[in-house]
Design a protein around this motif. Structure first.
Motif, short mmCIF file in Angstrom:
data_model
loop_
_atom_site.label_atom_id
_atom_site.label_comp_id
_atom_site.label_asym_id
_atom_site.label_seq_id
_atom_site.Cartn_x
_atom_site.Cartn_y
_atom_site.Cartn_z
N LEU A 34 -6.14 5.97 48.62
CA LEU A 34 -7.53 6.28 48.96
C LEU A 34 -8.48 5.68 47.93
CD1 LEU A 34 -7.02 9.93 50.16
CD2 LEU A 34 -7.97 8.08 51.53
N GLN A 35 -8.08 5.70 46.66
CA GLN A 35 -8.92 5.10 45.63
C GLN A 35 -9.09 3.61 45.88
OE1 GLN A 35 -6.78 6.30 42.06
NE2 GLN A 35 -8.49 7.63 41.48
N ILE A 36 -7.97 2.92 46.15
CA ILE A 36 -8.04 1.48 46.39
C ILE A 36 -8.92 1.19 47.61
CG2 ILE A 36 -6.68 -0.54 47.09
CD1 ILE A 36 -4.34 0.64 45.44
N MET A 37 -8.74 1.99 48.65
CA MET A 37 -9.53 1.75 49.86
C MET A 37 -11.01 2.04 49.65
SD MET A 37 -7.26 2.76 53.13
CE MET A 37 -6.40 4.16 52.51
N TYR A 38 -11.31 3.09 48.92
CA TYR A 38 -12.73 3.41 48.71
C TYR A 38 -13.41 2.34 47.86
CZ TYR A 38 -17.04 5.98 48.23
OH TYR A 38 -18.36 6.34 48.28
N ARG A 39 -12.69 1.84 46.87
CA ARG A 39 -13.29 0.77 46.05
C ARG A 39 -13.58 -0.46 46.90
NH1 ARG A 39 -9.49 2.19 41.79
NH2 ARG A 39 -8.24 0.40 42.38
N GLY A 40 -12.65 -0.82 47.79
CA GLY A 40 -12.88 -1.97 48.68
C GLY A 40 -14.02 -1.69 49.64
N VAL A 192 5.76 -1.17 62.89
CA VAL A 192 5.75 -2.18 61.81
C VAL A 192 4.36 -2.48 61.27
CG1 VAL A 192 7.81 -3.29 62.72
CG2 VAL A 192 5.57 -4.23 63.29
N LEU A 193 3.33 -1.84 61.83
CA LEU A 193 1.98 -2.28 61.47
C LEU A 193 1.33 -1.51 60.33
CD1 LEU A 193 0.77 -3.04 65.07
CD2 LEU A 193 1.17 -4.69 63.26
N ASP A 194 2.05 -0.58 59.75
CA ASP A 194 1.48 0.16 58.62
C ASP A 194 1.63 -0.66 57.34
OD1 ASP A 194 0.41 2.07 56.99
OD2 ASP A 194 2.24 3.26 56.87
N THR A 195 0.71 -0.45 56.42
CA THR A 195 0.77 -1.13 55.12
C THR A 195 0.70 -0.07 54.03
OG1 THR A 195 -0.45 -2.98 56.02
CG2 THR A 195 -0.32 -2.86 53.63
N ARG A 196 1.60 -0.17 53.06
CA ARG A 196 1.50 0.73 51.89
C ARG A 196 0.74 0.00 50.81
NH1 ARG A 196 3.68 5.68 53.04
NH2 ARG A 196 4.57 5.31 55.07
N LEU A 197 -0.19 0.67 50.18
CA LEU A 197 -0.98 0.01 49.14
C LEU A 197 -0.35 0.21 47.77
CD1 LEU A 197 -4.56 0.81 50.33
CD2 LEU A 197 -3.65 -1.45 49.94
N ALA B 2 -10.96 -11.17 47.60
CA ALA B 2 -10.19 -10.19 46.84
C ALA B 2 -10.56 -8.76 47.21
CB ALA B 2 -10.38 -10.41 45.35
N SER B 3 -11.88 -8.49 47.29
CA SER B 3 -12.26 -7.11 47.58
C SER B 3 -11.92 -6.78 49.03
CB SER B 3 -13.75 -6.90 47.34
OG SER B 3 -14.50 -7.61 48.29
N VAL B 4 -11.91 -7.79 49.87
CA VAL B 4 -11.57 -7.58 51.27
C VAL B 4 -10.09 -7.21 51.41
CG1 VAL B 4 -11.48 -8.69 53.53
CG2 VAL B 4 -13.43 -9.06 52.05
N ALA B 5 -9.29 -7.53 50.39
CA ALA B 5 -7.87 -7.19 50.43
C ALA B 5 -7.68 -5.70 50.66
CB ALA B 5 -7.19 -7.62 49.14
N ALA B 6 -8.61 -4.89 50.18
CA ALA B 6 -8.50 -3.44 50.38
C ALA B 6 -8.62 -3.07 51.86
CB ALA B 6 -9.58 -2.72 49.57
N TRP B 7 -9.13 -3.98 52.67
CA TRP B 7 -9.26 -3.73 54.11
C TRP B 7 -8.03 -4.19 54.88
CZ3 TRP B 7 -13.83 -1.79 56.58
CH2 TRP B 7 -14.87 -1.50 55.69
N LEU B 8 -7.07 -4.75 54.18
CA LEU B 8 -5.88 -5.26 54.86
C LEU B 8 -5.16 -4.20 55.69
CD1 LEU B 8 -3.89 -7.59 55.40
CD2 LEU B 8 -2.67 -6.91 53.34
N PRO B 9 -4.96 -2.97 55.14
CA PRO B 9 -4.28 -1.95 55.96
C PRO B 9 -5.01 -1.73 57.27
CG PRO B 9 -4.71 -1.13 53.75
CD PRO B 9 -5.35 -2.47 53.83
#
Lengths: 197, 151
Positions: A34-40, A192-197, B2-9
């Protein structure tokens, strides 16, 4: 002149999501994810809200070879549950949790809502054609085999052949669940479409 | 990117929309890159004593620059585990902002030559200055050239 600037600054809305702990509880993501996603998210949308234009731009970066705008539009509408024209981080991340880590049924329900463009509970051939065309546009020139104008129509006919069980030209949620839930290829692909961060 | 990488999931997960209409099974997910965790690493940049911190992938957004490429490894100090630059920290702030937002700003109070020199050092091209600062930058540049010609 000064007033104009003040007015302009006043309309900038900011949005702050619920706390990290709440989101850990309400989604299937870890704290770190969630941290990685919120930063993005904040990097692309500093106000904390994503509108459709931003959404399209982000999508376009993943599919530079094709035209992703139509598919991005349909996905945006599916995430924007209250049809406000904007998506908050919660809407984004809760939707994402369902489609990446939800049960097979939850994932299929999401796909159904994506195809049911007008939200009336049924998928028509026109709706399905819009979605299939959007997917072909997204793939662009890398689609295989090479596509022409009749391809989406033919493709939709094949899908209806399989899913429209009572042959009335409409696919209901029940028909959709019955046919997709039984299909091994679909169940495996969904996983197969899930991604682990 | 790079920042868009967080949108990959998100980009991957949204592909479940294709599955029910797909004619072939989805390919297996790509093999996880070894440096995946490293991509999110925080690093410290010391510019003549002032410490700046940023994410590694913020810098990797612009791979043609000094900070975005492995050129920065020449400036890594093994003892203090940080990158050290004997450069102007005030101007460096604007260079780092460029990596974060994609917009390069020109601080009007800085000498144009000093500013240009820092940009050259860090391999950031002045032609990407944002519209908000472009006129100021161009005017100062012209003034400076005229002054040099007079001399």
């Amino acid at each position: 002149m000064d007033n104009d600037i003040d007015d302009f600054e006043l309309v900038v809305t900011r949005y702050r999501p619920e706390g990290l702990d709440t989101l850990v509880k309400n989604t299937k993501f870890s704290r770190k994810e969630l941290q990685i996603m919120y930063r993005g998210f904040k990097q692309e949308c500093p106000t904390g809200i994503v509108n459709e234009d931003t959404f399209r731009e982000i999508y376009a970066q993943f599919f530079p070879q094709g035209d992703s705008s139509a598919y991005a539009h349909y996905v945006f509408n599916t995430f924007d549950v209250d049809h406000s024209g904007t998506i908050t981080f919660e809407e984004f991340v809760i939707g994402l949790s369902v489609i990446s880590r939800g049960s097979l049924r939850e994932k299929l329900e999401w796909a159904f809502r994506l195809y049911d463009i007008n939200g009336d509970g049924m998928i028509t051939k026109d709706e399905m054609t819009d979605i299939v065309s959007a997917i072909y546009d997204l793939m662009g020139k890398y689609a295989e085999p090479v596509i022409d104008e009749t391809t989406p129509r033919d493709h939709v006919e094949t899908v209806f052949e399989k899913m429209d069980l009572n042959r009335d030209g409409l696919i209901t949620m029940d028909e959709f669940m019955q046919t997709c839930g039984k299909d091994d290829m679909i169940s495996q692909s969904m996983a197969v479409l899930d991604t682990r961060l | 990117m790079a920042s868009v990488a967080a949108w990959l999931p998100f980009a991957r997960a949204a592909a479940i929309g294709w599955v029910p209409v797909a004619q072939n099974p989805m390919p297996p997910p790509p093999v996880r890159r070894e440096n995946h965790d490293g991509a999110d690493e925080k690093l410290r940049i010391n510019v003549s004593g002032r410490s700046f911190e940023t994410w590694r992938n913020t810098l990797e957004k612009y791979p043609d620059t000094l900070l975005g490429s492995n050129e920065k490894e020449f400036f890594f100090d093994e003892d203090s585990k940080e990158y050290f630059f004997d450069r102007d920290p005030d101007i460096f702030r604007h260079i780092l902002t460029y990596f974060r937002t994609g917009k390069l700003h020109y601080p009007k109070h800085e000498c144009i030559s000093a500013y240009d020199e820092e940009l050259a050092f860090f391999g950031v091209m002045p032609d990407i200055i944002g519209d908000c600062c472009y006129e100021d930058y161009k005017d100062r540049k012209r003034e400076n050239q005229e002054r040099l010609l007079d001399d």
